[in-house]
Design a protein around this motif. Structure first.
Motif, mmCIF file in Angstrom:
data_model
loop_
_atom_site.group_PDB
_atom_site.id
_atom_site.type_symbol
_atom_site.label_atom_id
_atom_site.label_comp_id
_atom_site.label_asym_id
_atom_site.label_seq_id
_atom_site.Cartn_x
_atom_site.Cartn_y
_atom_site.Cartn_z
ATOM 1 N N VAL A 75 -13.576 -2.735 -2.231
ATOM 2 C CA VAL A 75 -13.533 -1.295 -2.517
ATOM 3 C C VAL A 75 -12.721 -1.022 -3.777
ATOM 4 C CG1 VAL A 75 -12.745 0.945 -1.672
ATOM 5 C CG2 VAL A 75 -13.856 -0.661 -0.100
ATOM 6 N N PHE A 76 -11.587 -1.702 -3.926
ATOM 7 C CA PHE A 76 -10.731 -1.479 -5.091
ATOM 8 C C PHE A 76 -11.410 -1.948 -6.375
ATOM 9 C CE2 PHE A 76 -6.136 -0.404 -4.181
ATOM 10 C CZ PHE A 76 -6.405 0.168 -2.940
ATOM 11 N N CYS B 121 -5.352 1.949 4.375
ATOM 12 C CA CYS B 121 -5.154 0.487 4.343
ATOM 13 C C CYS B 121 -3.776 0.122 4.893
ATOM 14 C CB CYS B 121 -5.302 -0.035 2.920
ATOM 15 S SG CYS B 121 -7.000 -0.022 2.295
ATOM 16 N N LEU C 197 -7.037 6.385 0.491
ATOM 17 C CA LEU C 197 -7.503 5.000 0.672
ATOM 18 C C LEU C 197 -6.335 4.052 0.895
ATOM 19 C CD1 LEU C 197 -9.769 2.878 0.598
ATOM 20 C CD2 LEU C 197 -9.508 2.814 -1.890
ATOM 21 N N THR C 198 -5.319 4.159 0.053
ATOM 22 C CA THR C 198 -4.156 3.281 0.209
ATOM 23 C C THR C 198 -3.404 3.578 1.505
ATOM 24 O OG1 THR C 198 -2.852 4.826 -1.140
ATOM 25 C CG2 THR C 198 -3.840 2.940 -2.260
ATOM 26 N N SER D 161 -7.788 8.115 -3.820
ATOM 27 C CA SER D 161 -7.131 6.801 -3.840
ATOM 28 C C SER D 161 -5.871 6.799 -2.976
ATOM 29 C CB SER D 161 -6.761 6.415 -5.278
ATOM 30 O OG SER D 161 -7.925 6.282 -6.067
ATOM 31 N N TYR E 159 -2.919 -2.190 8.280
ATOM 32 C CA TYR E 159 -2.068 -3.393 8.295
ATOM 33 C C TYR E 159 -0.903 -3.240 9.268
ATOM 34 C CZ TYR E 159 -4.465 -6.011 4.698
ATOM 35 O OH TYR E 159 -5.407 -6.742 4.009
ATOM 36 N N TRP F 31 -10.930 -4.252 1.479
ATOM 37 C CA TRP F 31 -10.254 -3.368 0.515
ATOM 38 C C TRP F 31 -10.286 -3.933 -0.903
ATOM 39 C CZ3 TRP F 31 -6.188 -4.835 -2.441
ATOM 40 C CH2 TRP F 31 -5.314 -5.831 -1.983
ATOM 41 N N PHE G 238 0.821 -1.212 0.000
ATOM 42 C CA PHE G 238 0.000 0.000 0.000
ATOM 43 C C PHE G 238 0.852 1.258 0.000
ATOM 44 C CE2 PHE G 238 -3.391 -2.903 1.450
ATOM 45 C CZ PHE G 238 -4.330 -2.577 0.494
ATOM 46 N N LEU H 33 -10.165 -7.417 6.671
ATOM 47 C CA LEU H 33 -9.640 -6.189 6.070
ATOM 48 C C LEU H 33 -9.295 -6.430 4.602
ATOM 49 C CD1 LEU H 33 -8.632 -3.280 6.238
ATOM 50 C CD2 LEU H 33 -6.450 -4.162 7.117
ATOM 51 N N THR H 34 -8.702 -7.595 4.304
ATOM 52 C CA THR H 34 -8.347 -7.921 2.920
ATOM 53 C C THR H 34 -9.595 -8.003 2.042
ATOM 54 O OG1 THR H 34 -6.407 -9.157 3.686
ATOM 55 C CG2 THR H 34 -7.164 -9.595 1.439
#
Length: 362
Positions: free
Chosen positions: A93-94, A60, A56-57, A53, A64, A90, A38, A86-87
């Motif tokens: 979402v992606f 994330c 967002l990254t 974005s 983690y 995202w 990320f 969580l995986t």
């Protein structure tokens, strides 16, 4: 030195006795690799000037890092559930934001492997989760067929993100499988070592370290089988008994008797070497097996052994205990069985006892 400290920090053991170090290390590396993933995507999004974005990254990546941290707080089970949910989140979402061509759906394969490697559930539950993961991937694919992404990636951006995805997906898979394989190999080696230890315990007399009666039966069976198949030309056994051993126990005590047994056992191994094998048959009796040696050769060897016994006093609490032994020797023949050859050697042993002890009868 720094990389060693980092490595030691990552493989640090867990304090909770109900959690495993392997699971914690797997989750840490999983979270660490995705944190770097990320961070790379954050740089790409910043380069593309995509602020939402980028945020967002960044979020994330921070989550983690949190997942990485909680593995050190005796919350490995929570870290496992948190990382997997969580995986899924995202990835969803992606896919919604960038479409199927961004390639993040392939991280579901990593999630599938992780589920089997670190999950605390039964195998049926793991299989069910695997089926659900497959169904979820199909669902995401169906969604992208009927819904356009929020951001339409250019060909160059799609290639860039797909390349990054591929590198990190393979990094995750290789990492998880290396840990899983190493753990399996370590468990296999431990099991082999444990079985060898059990076999050693089951086949060894605990006092003398010699073979026990059960193990010598097996060894003698093997020798007789080789003899009957003409792979062995001669086979001879000898039965030995310590003379007046009860007197040693009564005079010096049973600990002294044990020391006599240990000392003589070491002497047996030194004298016969690789010529034969010896076991503690029971009490103060010992059975010797000599594959490839005839009665005359064994008689000479046992005579040498007897001479060494006479000249090897046993030291116990500043006392020198002198002992002798009597031996009966019998060569295996076509008319013999395992029981009969032992019985004949034992009969000769008692002939030696009746003849005055301290001798070899053959």
């Amino acid at each position: 030195m720094i990389h060693k400290k980092i490595g030691a920090f990552i493989v640090q053991d867990v304090q909770n006795p109900n959690e495993t170090k392997t699971t914690a290390v797997t989750l840490r590396l999983y979270a660490l690799i995705l944190s770097v993933y990320f961070l790379v995507l954050f740089c790409v999004c910043c380069f593309l000037r995509d602020v939402p974005s980028s945020l967002l990254t960044l979020i994330c990546g921070i989550l983690y890092v949190f997942a990485f941290r909680i593995t050190y707080l005796n919350h490995t089970h929570f870290a496992s559930v948190f990382s997997q949910l969580l995986t899924l989140l995202w990835i969803t979402v992606f896919i919604q934001r960038f479409g199927w061509d961004c390639g993040v759906q392939h991280f579901l394969f990593v999630l599938l492997v992780l589920n089997f490697a670190v999950s605390f559930h039964r195998i049926r539950t793991k299989i069910f989760v695997g089926i659900c993961t497959c169904a979820y991937r199909l669902l995401l694919y169906s969604y992208t067929r009927y819904h356009l992404p929020v951001i339409q990636l250019s060909t160059d951006a799609s290639i860039c993100i797909q390349t990054i995805d591929t590198l990190f997906i393979f990094a995750e898979l290789i990492t998880v499988m290396i840990i899983f394989t190493q753990n399996s190999q370590q468990m296999e080696h431990k099991l082999i070592r444990y079985n060898l230890e059990l076999e050693h315990i089951a086949s060894t007399d605990p006092l003398t370290g010699l073979f026990n009666r059960w193990q010598m039966y097996k060894r003698l069976e093997t020798c007789i089988s080789r003899y009957t198949q003409h792979k062995l030309q001669t086979l001879t056994v000898a039965m030995g008994d310590i003379d007046f051993f009860k007197h040693v126990n009564d005079t010096y005590g049973h600990d002294a008797g044990d020391e006599v047994l240990r000392t003589l056992s070491r002497l047996f191994c030194t004298v016969i070497g690789e010529k034969g094998e010896v076991c503690r048959w029971g009490g103060e009796e010992f059975l010797f097996v000599f594959p490839g040696m005839d009665m005359e050769e064994v008689q000479l060897l046992m005579s040498d052994l007897l001479d060494d016994i006479r000249h090897t006093p046993v030291l116990y609490e500043r006392e020198l205990i002198h002992v002798t032994m009597t031996f009966g020797v019998e060569e295996f023949g076509r008319n013999h069985t395992m029981e009969s050859v032992i019985q004949e050697a034992d009969r000769k042993l008692y002939l030696g006892k009746e003849s005055g002890r301290n001798r070899v009868i053959y």
